[in-house]
Structures are given as C-alpha cells and as structure tokens.
Design an enzyme around this catalytic site. Structure first.
Site, short mmCIF file in Angstrom:
data_model
loop_
_atom_site.label_atom_id
_atom_site.label_comp_id
_atom_site.label_asym_id
_atom_site.label_seq_id
_atom_site.Cartn_x
_atom_site.Cartn_y
_atom_site.Cartn_z
N ILE A 152 0.94 -0.95 0.10
CA ILE A 152 0.10 0.17 -0.07
C ILE A 152 0.89 1.22 0.08
CG2 ILE A 152 -0.29 -0.31 2.57
CD1 ILE A 152 -2.97 1.39 2.45
N SER A 153 0.78 2.11 -0.93
CA SER A 153 1.75 3.19 -1.14
C SER A 153 1.44 4.23 0.13
CB SER A 153 1.27 4.05 -2.41
OG SER A 153 1.35 3.36 -3.40
#
Length: 214
Positions: free
Chosen positions: A60-61
C-alpha cells in the site's frame, strides 16, 4: 465534536508540509480510514508516511504518494477513472470520493476480492473492481478521463494511452522495476500527448497477465 487522534493530525500536517494543497484531496485522505486497508498487525502505524506490505507481495503506497498522485489528476465528480493495480483498495477509495466512476483492475484474485469487500463496506458503490491484466486493457472498457497506474512500468503502454479521453490525464511511475522510478504525467491535447516528469518514487513492478494463483 471529538478532536482527531494525534496520529491523524500528524498525518495531515505531514501532507501539508510536503506540499499537498488541494483541500478536497486533504479532506478525503482524512475521511477515508487508512487503517481499514493495511494488514491487522500494521494498524497502529496506518498513518505513518511510508509504504506497507500487503498480501501477494504487494504494497500500500505511502500517504504522500497517494495524495500527490491524486492531486495531479485534478479530479472532478464528472470524471470516469481507470486505476491499474487495485492492491489494498485504498487508492480506489480515495478516487471514489472525488470522481464519478472508478474502474480498478487487479491481477491477483485475492487482492481483488478483499478490496471489493472493503470498498463495499465503506459505501464506495461507484467503484468496480475487475480481475484482469491492466497492461493490456481491451477496447471494450471504453474511454477514461483519468488513468492512474500504481505499479512501475518501463514505458507507458499504448493500450492505456489509447483509453485516454481528449484533455484526459494519465499518471504512472516509469522506470526500472527494482529501482527508483519517476512519476510521469501525460495529458492528451488536441495537438497530441504532453508529457511531464514529476517526482521520484518507488513502486513494485507491474507484471503482465493475470496471476495464476493468489
């Protein structure tokens, strides 16, 4: 009204200090519960400004990158958006609050199924999660006002550029799969494609095809 917990206040302050100024984007990142999209063991650190591992070897960025890419899209409620790389579903949840329709494509069935459930629970009913190869989108999916690629590509596929409407914006991390990439923004104008390099980032590599397992 209860005040925001300290980690969310720091989260917002960090985004502002790093240059995020679009108030709609800032409000959306404050409203969407990031802790719902990370692994259970990481929930205490959900608002830390770093990428986190999720299932299937993906990530997840970090919040700044999510905010920055979203801001660069200049979204409106009339826009139809294509996201390549659903992952946890967090970016799609952000897009859903700012755009009219979102099609998000994931090559891992496990990730697609989990993201679909998360988005439904949050009431993101304008998002369609599709299992597919985001690097080879068929013409049948139609055209999009905005396209966001959340995995590294060595070049932007023509199959995506062809899906971009006139005056549409595409943003993608372009560069080596296991190094530093550069976010590239492409705008389709009447005179052709306008390309601009933005900031350096690190994303997991985009892989063609649908994953056989997971």
């Amino acid at each position: 009204m209860a005040s925001a917990p300290p980690e969310k206040m720091i989260f917002q302050l960090t985004l502002r200090r790093r240059g995020i100024s679009d108030q709609a984007v800032l409000r959306t990142l404050e409203d969407v519960p990031r802790e719902n999209f990370v692994e259970p063991a990481d929930r205490a650190d959900a608002y830390r400004d770093s990428a986190m591992a999720i299932s299937c070897g993906q990530t997840i960025s970090q919040p700044f990158v999510v905010a920055y890419m979203t801001e660069q899209l200049k979204l409106r409620k009339t826009h139809r958006v294509l996201e390549i790389g659903t992952g946890s579903g967090y970016q799609a949840a952000i897009l859903s609050r700012l755009a009219g329709q979102v099609l998000t494509v994931e090559r891992f069935r496990t990730l697609a199924d989990i993201a679909r459930q998360r988005l439904e629970k949050l009431g993101c009913f304008n998002v369609e999660v599709m299992l597919g190869d985001g690097l080879a989108m068929p013409p049948a999916v139609g055209q999009f006002d905005r396209i966001i690629v959340t995995a590294a590509v060595d070049r932007i596929p023509d199959a995506l550029l062809e899906r971009l409407e006139l005056n549409g914006i595409l943003i993608a991390p372009v560069g080596p799969p296991h190094g530093v990439q550069t976010l590239v923004r492409v705008i389709r104008t009447a005179g052709g494609l306008e390309r601009k390099e933005l900031v350096d980032v690190r994303f997991v590599p985009a892989i063609p095809g649908i994953a056989r397992e997971l």
